[in-house]
Design a protein around this motif. Structure first.
Motif, PDB file in Angstrom:
ATOM      1  N   TYR A  17      17.028 -10.645  -7.618  1.00 18.02           N
ATOM      2  CA  TYR A  17      18.205  -9.373  -8.474  1.00 18.02           C
ATOM      3  C   TYR A  17      17.256  -8.417  -8.312  1.00 18.02           C
ATOM      4  O   TYR A  17      17.746  -7.107  -8.159  1.00 18.02           O
ATOM      5  CB  TYR A  17      18.060  -9.849  -9.994  1.00 18.02           C
ATOM      6  CG  TYR A  17      18.913  -8.768 -10.571  1.00 18.02           C
ATOM      7  CD1 TYR A  17      20.355  -8.815 -10.645  1.00 18.02           C
ATOM      8  CD2 TYR A  17      18.084  -8.051 -11.664  1.00 18.02           C
ATOM      9  CE1 TYR A  17      20.828  -7.623 -11.257  1.00 18.02           C
ATOM     10  CE2 TYR A  17      18.680  -7.057 -12.367  1.00 18.02           C
ATOM     11  CZ  TYR A  17      20.000  -6.961 -12.309  1.00 18.02           C
ATOM     12  OH  TYR A  17      20.639  -5.937 -12.987  1.00 18.02           O
ATOM     13  N   LEU A  18      15.923  -8.143  -8.531  1.00 22.87           N
ATOM     14  CA  LEU A  18      15.263  -6.834  -8.568  1.00 22.87           C
ATOM     15  C   LEU A  18      15.204  -6.033  -6.996  1.00 22.87           C
ATOM     16  O   LEU A  18      15.454  -5.306  -6.788  1.00 22.87           O
ATOM     17  CB  LEU A  18      13.655  -7.173  -8.675  1.00 22.87           C
ATOM     18  CG  LEU A  18      13.263  -7.333 -10.310  1.00 22.87           C
ATOM     19  CD1 LEU A  18      11.903  -7.699 -10.432  1.00 22.87           C
ATOM     20  CD2 LEU A  18      13.647  -5.985 -11.124  1.00 22.87           C
ATOM     21  N   SER A  20      17.506  -6.657  -4.920  1.00 24.66           N
ATOM     22  CA  SER A  20      18.920  -6.266  -4.555  1.00 24.66           C
ATOM     23  C   SER A  20      19.088  -5.082  -5.240  1.00 24.66           C
ATOM     24  O   SER A  20      19.607  -3.995  -4.661  1.00 24.66           O
ATOM     25  CB  SER A  20      20.050  -7.277  -4.914  1.00 24.66           C
ATOM     26  OG  SER A  20      19.707  -8.494  -4.280  1.00 24.66           O
ATOM     27  N   SER A  21      18.696  -4.737  -6.422  1.00 29.81           N
ATOM     28  CA  SER A  21      18.754  -3.230  -7.008  1.00 29.81           C
ATOM     29  C   SER A  21      18.020  -2.343  -6.520  1.00 29.81           C
ATOM     30  O   SER A  21      18.542  -1.194  -6.352  1.00 29.81           O
ATOM     31  CB  SER A  21      18.298  -3.480  -8.677  1.00 29.81           C
ATOM     32  OG  SER A  21      18.798  -4.682  -9.414  1.00 29.81           O
ATOM     33  N   LEU A  22      16.872  -2.578  -6.001  1.00 29.38           N
ATOM     34  CA  LEU A  22      15.867  -1.584  -5.397  1.00 29.38           C
ATOM     35  C   LEU A  22      16.662  -1.345  -3.864  1.00 29.38           C
ATOM     36  O   LEU A  22      16.158  -0.197  -3.279  1.00 29.38           O
ATOM     37  CB  LEU A  22      14.566  -1.743  -5.183  1.00 29.38           C
ATOM     38  CG  LEU A  22      13.810  -1.970  -6.609  1.00 29.38           C
ATOM     39  CD1 LEU A  22      12.429  -2.530  -6.390  1.00 29.38           C
ATOM     40  CD2 LEU A  22      13.714  -0.695  -7.381  1.00 29.38           C
ATOM     41  N   LEU A  24      19.752  -0.827  -3.409  1.00 31.03           N
ATOM     42  CA  LEU A  24      21.029  -0.080  -3.338  1.00 31.03           C
ATOM     43  C   LEU A  24      20.821   1.387  -3.127  1.00 31.03           C
ATOM     44  O   LEU A  24      19.711   1.768  -2.893  1.00 31.03           O
ATOM     45  CB  LEU A  24      21.650  -0.136  -4.641  1.00 31.03           C
ATOM     46  CG  LEU A  24      22.024  -1.627  -5.546  1.00 31.03           C
ATOM     47  CD1 LEU A  24      22.386  -1.810  -6.659  1.00 31.03           C
ATOM     48  CD2 LEU A  24      23.209  -2.134  -4.316  1.00 31.03           C
ATOM     49  N   PRO A  27      18.590   3.402  -5.241  1.00 32.40           N
ATOM     50  CA  PRO A  27      17.955   2.356  -5.991  1.00 32.40           C
ATOM     51  C   PRO A  27      18.023   2.362  -7.370  1.00 32.40           C
ATOM     52  O   PRO A  27      18.049   3.367  -7.952  1.00 32.40           O
ATOM     53  CB  PRO A  27      16.826   2.306  -5.344  1.00 32.40           C
ATOM     54  CG  PRO A  27      16.137   3.564  -5.021  1.00 32.40           C
ATOM     55  CD  PRO A  27      17.828   4.189  -4.434  1.00 32.40           C
ATOM     56  N   ILE A  28      18.141   1.136  -7.861  1.00 31.27           N
ATOM     57  CA  ILE A  28      18.160   1.435  -9.447  1.00 31.27           C
ATOM     58  C   ILE A  28      16.860   0.693 -10.000  1.00 31.27           C
ATOM     59  O   ILE A  28      16.828  -0.758  -9.625  1.00 31.27           O
ATOM     60  CB  ILE A  28      19.334   0.437  -9.999  1.00 31.27           C
ATOM     61  CG1 ILE A  28      20.655   1.155  -9.491  1.00 31.27           C
ATOM     62  CG2 ILE A  28      19.345   0.279 -11.657  1.00 31.27           C
ATOM     63  CD1 ILE A  28      21.839   0.264 -10.147  1.00 31.27           C
ATOM     64  N   ARG A  29      16.121   1.230 -10.572  1.00 29.64           N
ATOM     65  CA  ARG A  29      14.719   0.773 -11.033  1.00 29.64           C
ATOM     66  C   ARG A  29      14.853   0.040 -12.339  1.00 29.64           C
ATOM     67  O   ARG A  29      15.676   0.465 -13.144  1.00 29.64           O
ATOM     68  CB  ARG A  29      13.714   1.925 -10.983  1.00 29.64           C
ATOM     69  CG  ARG A  29      13.559   2.858  -9.630  1.00 29.64           C
ATOM     70  CD  ARG A  29      12.686   3.613  -9.626  1.00 29.64           C
ATOM     71  NE  ARG A  29      11.214   3.235  -9.820  1.00 29.64           N
ATOM     72  CZ  ARG A  29       9.983   3.966  -9.605  1.00 29.64           C
ATOM     73  NH1 ARG A  29      10.279   5.467  -9.452  1.00 29.64           N
ATOM     74  NH2 ARG A  29       8.866   3.317  -9.951  1.00 29.64           N
ATOM     75  N   PRO A  30      13.892  -0.979 -12.787  1.00 27.59           N
ATOM     76  CA  PRO A  30      14.040  -1.738 -13.926  1.00 27.59           C
ATOM     77  C   PRO A  30      13.880  -0.605 -15.113  1.00 27.59           C
ATOM     78  O   PRO A  30      14.604  -0.787 -16.241  1.00 27.59           O
ATOM     79  CB  PRO A  30      12.985  -2.517 -13.728  1.00 27.59           C
ATOM     80  CG  PRO A  30      12.553  -2.686 -12.238  1.00 27.59           C
ATOM     81  CD  PRO A  30      12.856  -1.431 -11.693  1.00 27.59           C
ATOM     82  N   GLU A 247       8.055  -4.044  -9.660  1.00 25.75           N
ATOM     83  CA  GLU A 247       8.695  -3.492  -8.318  1.00 25.75           C
ATOM     84  C   GLU A 247       7.604  -3.763  -7.092  1.00 25.75           C
ATOM     85  O   GLU A 247       8.013  -4.347  -6.176  1.00 25.75           O
ATOM     86  CB  GLU A 247       8.631  -1.816  -8.423  1.00 25.75           C
ATOM     87  CG  GLU A 247       9.961  -1.569  -9.532  1.00 25.75           C
ATOM     88  CD  GLU A 247       9.758   0.025  -9.609  1.00 25.75           C
ATOM     89  OE1 GLU A 247      10.879   0.307  -9.936  1.00 25.75           O
ATOM     90  OE2 GLU A 247       8.908   0.631  -9.526  1.00 25.75           O
TER      91      GLU A 247
END
Length: 360
Positions: A17-18, A20-22, A24, A27-30, A247
């Motif tokens: 999940y992490l 895939s988010s990074l 994008l 990117p979407i950081r936590p 990350e």
């Protein structure tokens, strides 16, 4: 990468999940930061009265570091060719001027010593030694700091930089230690030299008359700045500055870049890349996910032997199933990172300008 603490316990599903988010765009950081945004920090300088320069930096996650700079006078060892430039000045009749300015000689790498203490680690452990080597490499690659330590042909300043990480490293502490060292060197001052030529150095007792190690103009603005070292990770086509521990756990590649000013006369508007190092990413130690096609629980078949299961897993690339990354980053991504660091108004310039607001 030398281990900083215990391995981060994340399941293969969380790691996927992490990642895939990074991956994008954007990117979407936590923690919601942008790709070039650093963690909030608190910084102050001049906290150690007996040091020539000192600083403290604390990140929002609780990690904190203190750096102290101490300068001592040492007698120089003569080496063939080490005083050629000074001798040329003497032949032109400028011996007194050379002794006063202290800039006609060239410094040596051994005049700068750095030590780092990390809680839970010995001084000769891999992590403190590796961090010290990276930070020292940037200071020596700058080429200007060691020359400022030259007093005359017989004496020089020996610069000791001691860094103490006060809290256990929750993430890779390189950016924290670099910013702390940068601020401590900015605040470092040396006593004013009163002696002339190659006499034994005699200094002014008035500390108000001392000069900054990194020179300033009449208005107090810095004409030169110490280098900084930034930590960057690459995930797919994206890159992220100042990564968190989560990350780093999914990074495909980790690099450390050091940037410094190119010329004091340009008032720090132009930066240059001093050094770049690749760091072994901790993501390679994370547990891999098992796709349904190889899961005995999902297929109802007998599990494969370990060797055959590993070979079959290496040949699959199922989307959404975590697989520890192997290899490095693409050249195009590395070129984008370097450009983002050294371009005017880039990440390095923004970090240096932010630290300039700290009162020294």
């Amino acid at each position: 990468m030398p281990p900083t603490s215990s391995q981060l316990l994340l399941s293969p599903a969380e790691l996927s999940y992490l990642h895939s988010s990074l991956s994008l765009t954007p990117p979407i950081r936590p923690d919601g930061r942008t790709t070039t945004q650093f963690r909030p920090l608190v910084a102050e300088s001049g906290i150690i009265p007996s040091a020539n320069g000192s600083a403290r930096v604390c990140f929002s996650d609780g990690t904190e570091a203190i750096a102290g700079v101490k300068a001592e006078v040492e007698k120089s060892q003569w080496r063939p060719g080490s005083t050629e430039q000074s001798l040329q000045v003497d032949e032109d009749g400028g011996d007194d001027e050379a002794g006063q300015a202290g800039t006609q000689g060239t410094g040596e790498n051994s005049w700068i010593s750095m030590s780092i203490e990390v809680p839970g680690f010995r001084d000769d452990d891999a992590l403190p030694v590796f961090l010290s080597a990276m930070l020292t490499e940037a200071l020596l690659a700058d080429g200007k700091l060691k020359d400022r330590l030259w007093i005359n042909r017989r004496f020089h300043w020996k610069l000791y930089i001691d860094i103490l990480l006060l809290s256990a490293p929750l993430s890779y502490p390189l950016p924290l230690l670099s910013l702390t060292t940068h601020l401590a060197l900015l605040s470092a001052r040396l006593p004013k030299l009163k002696s002339e030529g190659d006499e034994d150095p005699l200094f002014d007792d008035d500390w108000e008359a001392s000069t900054y190690l990194y020179p300033r103009d009449t208005k107090g603005a810095c004409l030169d700045r110490p280098p900084i070292t930034l930590l960057v990770i690459a995930v797919g086509p994206n890159f992220v500055f100042d990564p968190s521990k989560e990350e780093l756990a999914v990074a495909e590649a980790v690099i450390a870049l050091s940037a410094g000013t190119s010329d004091a006369s340009t008032l720090n508007k132009n930066l240059r890349l001093l050094s770049i190092r690749t760091i072994d990413p901790p993501s390679r130690l994370t547990p891999l996910g098992i796709p349904d096609a190889l899961s005995s629980a999902a297929t109802g078949s007998a599990p494969l032997p370990p060797d055959e299961q590993l070979a079959a897993r290496e040949g699959t690339d199922e989307h959404g199933v975590w697989n520890p990354p192997r290899g490095g980053m693409k050249r195009a991504v590395l070129a984008q990172i370097i450009k983002a660091v050294i371009e005017p108004g880039g990440v390095a310039q923004e970090v240096m300008d932010g630290l300039m607001h700290v009162e020294v």
